[in-house]
Design a protein around this motif. Structure first.
Motif, PDB file in Angstrom:
ATOM      1  N   GLY A 109      -0.178   1.944   2.953  1.00  0.00           N
ATOM      2  CA  GLY A 109      -0.991   1.811   1.749  1.00  0.00           C
ATOM      3  C   GLY A 109      -0.406   0.872   0.727  1.00  0.00           C
ATOM      4  O   GLY A 109      -0.694   0.987  -0.472  1.00  0.00           O
ATOM      5  N   VAL A 110       0.423  -0.069   1.186  1.00  0.00           N
ATOM      6  CA  VAL A 110       1.061  -1.016   0.264  1.00  0.00           C
ATOM      7  C   VAL A 110      -0.005  -1.964  -0.299  1.00  0.00           C
ATOM      8  O   VAL A 110      -0.754  -2.587   0.468  1.00  0.00           O
ATOM      9  CB  VAL A 110       2.140  -1.831   0.994  1.00  0.00           C
ATOM     10  N   PRO A 111      -0.107  -2.104  -1.623  1.00  0.00           N
ATOM     11  CA  PRO A 111      -1.051  -3.080  -2.190  1.00  0.00           C
ATOM     12  C   PRO A 111      -0.615  -4.500  -1.829  1.00  0.00           C
ATOM     13  O   PRO A 111       0.551  -4.856  -1.985  1.00  0.00           O
ATOM     14  CB  PRO A 111      -0.937  -2.843  -3.705  1.00  0.00           C
ATOM     15  N   LEU A 112      -1.532  -5.286  -1.330  1.00  0.00           N
ATOM     16  CA  LEU A 112      -1.221  -6.647  -0.907  1.00  0.00           C
ATOM     17  C   LEU A 112      -2.032  -7.638  -1.737  1.00  0.00           C
ATOM     18  O   LEU A 112      -3.235  -7.449  -1.948  1.00  0.00           O
ATOM     19  CB  LEU A 112      -1.548  -6.827   0.576  1.00  0.00           C
ATOM     20  N   PRO A 113      -1.411  -8.716  -2.210  1.00  0.00           N
ATOM     21  CA  PRO A 113      -2.085  -9.658  -3.124  1.00  0.00           C
ATOM     22  C   PRO A 113      -2.958 -10.671  -2.401  1.00  0.00           C
ATOM     23  O   PRO A 113      -2.869 -11.877  -2.639  1.00  0.00           O
ATOM     24  CB  PRO A 113      -0.893 -10.336  -3.817  1.00  0.00           C
TER      25      PRO A 113
END
Length: 316
Positions: free
Chosen positions: A191-195
């Motif tokens: 669930g890592v936010p990725l840009p």
């Protein structure tokens, strides 16, 4: 059955992701195979420990009575790829090593030599898909060594009569794939936010099952002799589409932040990761029309199904 009768198929790099999958498919199809690994004790009864790739290697014991070679072993990307020593290693292993293997394969009576190259030989482009007719434009020592190895193979075959086939795949993915694909699966699973929400690119990938099917088709088909083929799934995805598919396969929603692509490129350049940013933000499409037309080949697995299976098995 051009390269599949009269003796085993020798597969180099058989402990690697691509080579191992080729060996598995050949075994499943009931085709005699001789899997070449570097570490003793790996593989089944048809596995042999081969020499280290290089200009002095003795391949003759491995090549005895072989009908074909699938050369999937290579010196791959390293962090210090720009150093003089690293560039010399790429040439010694990928170019001189391929020449040595090809020369000895021809001397051993091998009929067909299939070389697994890289789409990196074509370079980078965003305006239209690559085809086999495009002028090579490799960047970096790895891609340059793959192009030189292709030319070396054609030279050897031209002087001996052994048939050559070259396949250039883009990023290969599948269950337990190494490298960038595995990292994307891990980040999405956590669930890592990725840009990457503002990325609007198109990239062609190739599922391991599709690449292996093309390799086996090229071993079987008389029409493949003396031909270059680009590999791919036959469809392209944007990076956000890829991440949403991966997340959905894990029962999650991809968390993508709409960071401007220009800002991502600047930030990547500042930390020396421009190549990674290009792979995530840039476009690279492959046209597989030649394989369809000349071989009657179609990728047996859709990109969506292959991604779901890869993610499911990575999670198991």
């Amino acid at each position: 059955m051009a390269g599949l009768s009269g003796g085993p198929v020798v597969v180099t790099g058989a402990s690697g992701f691509v080579g191992g999958a080729v060996v598995g498919r050949l075994r499943a199809d009931g085709i005699a195979v001789r899997a070449v690994v570097r570490t003793p004790g790996k593989g089944g009864p048809d596995t042999v420990c081969g020499p280290t790739l290089g200009p002095e290697a003795d391949w003759m014991p491995v090549l005895a009575d072989a009908a074909a070679v699938v050369h999937a072993a290579a010196h791959v990307h390293v962090e210090s790829a720009g150093s003089d020593a690293a560039q010399a290693d790429f040439h010694r292993i990928n170019v001189d090593g391929t020449r040595r293997l090809a020369e000895q394969a021809a001397a051993a009576g091998v009929r067909r030599f299939l070389f697994v190259s890289s789409i990196g030989v074509n370079g980078r482009r965003a305006d239209r898909p690559f085809t086999e007719d495009d002028r090579p434009a490799p960047e970096g020592p790895y891609a340059n060594s793959k192009l030189e190895a292709e030319r070396t193979l054609r030279e050897v075959c031209g002087g001996t009569g052994m048939e050559w086939v070259v396949i250039r795949p883009p990023l290969v993915y599948g269950p337990h794939a190494p490298g960038n694909f595995a990292r994307l699966v891990r980040w999405t699973a956590r669930g890592v936010p990725l840009p990457l929400g503002a990325v609007h690119n198109r990239r062609t990938l190739v599922a391991i099952d599709n690449l292996v099917d093309l390799i086996v088709t090229c071993l079987r088909s008389d029409a493949a002799a003396g031909q270059l083929f680009l590999a791919g799934d036959g469809e392209s995805l944007s990076t956000p589409e890829l991440l949403h598919t991966v997340a959905h396969a894990r029962g999650r929603h991809a968390r993508l932040l709409p960071v401007p692509v220009a800002l991502l490129r600047v930030a990547a350049a500042l930390i020396g990761r421009s190549a990674d940013a290009e792979r995530l933000c840039g476009s690279l499409e492959v046209d597989i029309s030649k394989a369809r037309r000349l071989l009657g080949w179609e990728p047996p697995v859709s990109a969506c199904d292959a991604l779901r299976r890869a993610v499911a098995e990575c999670a198991s």
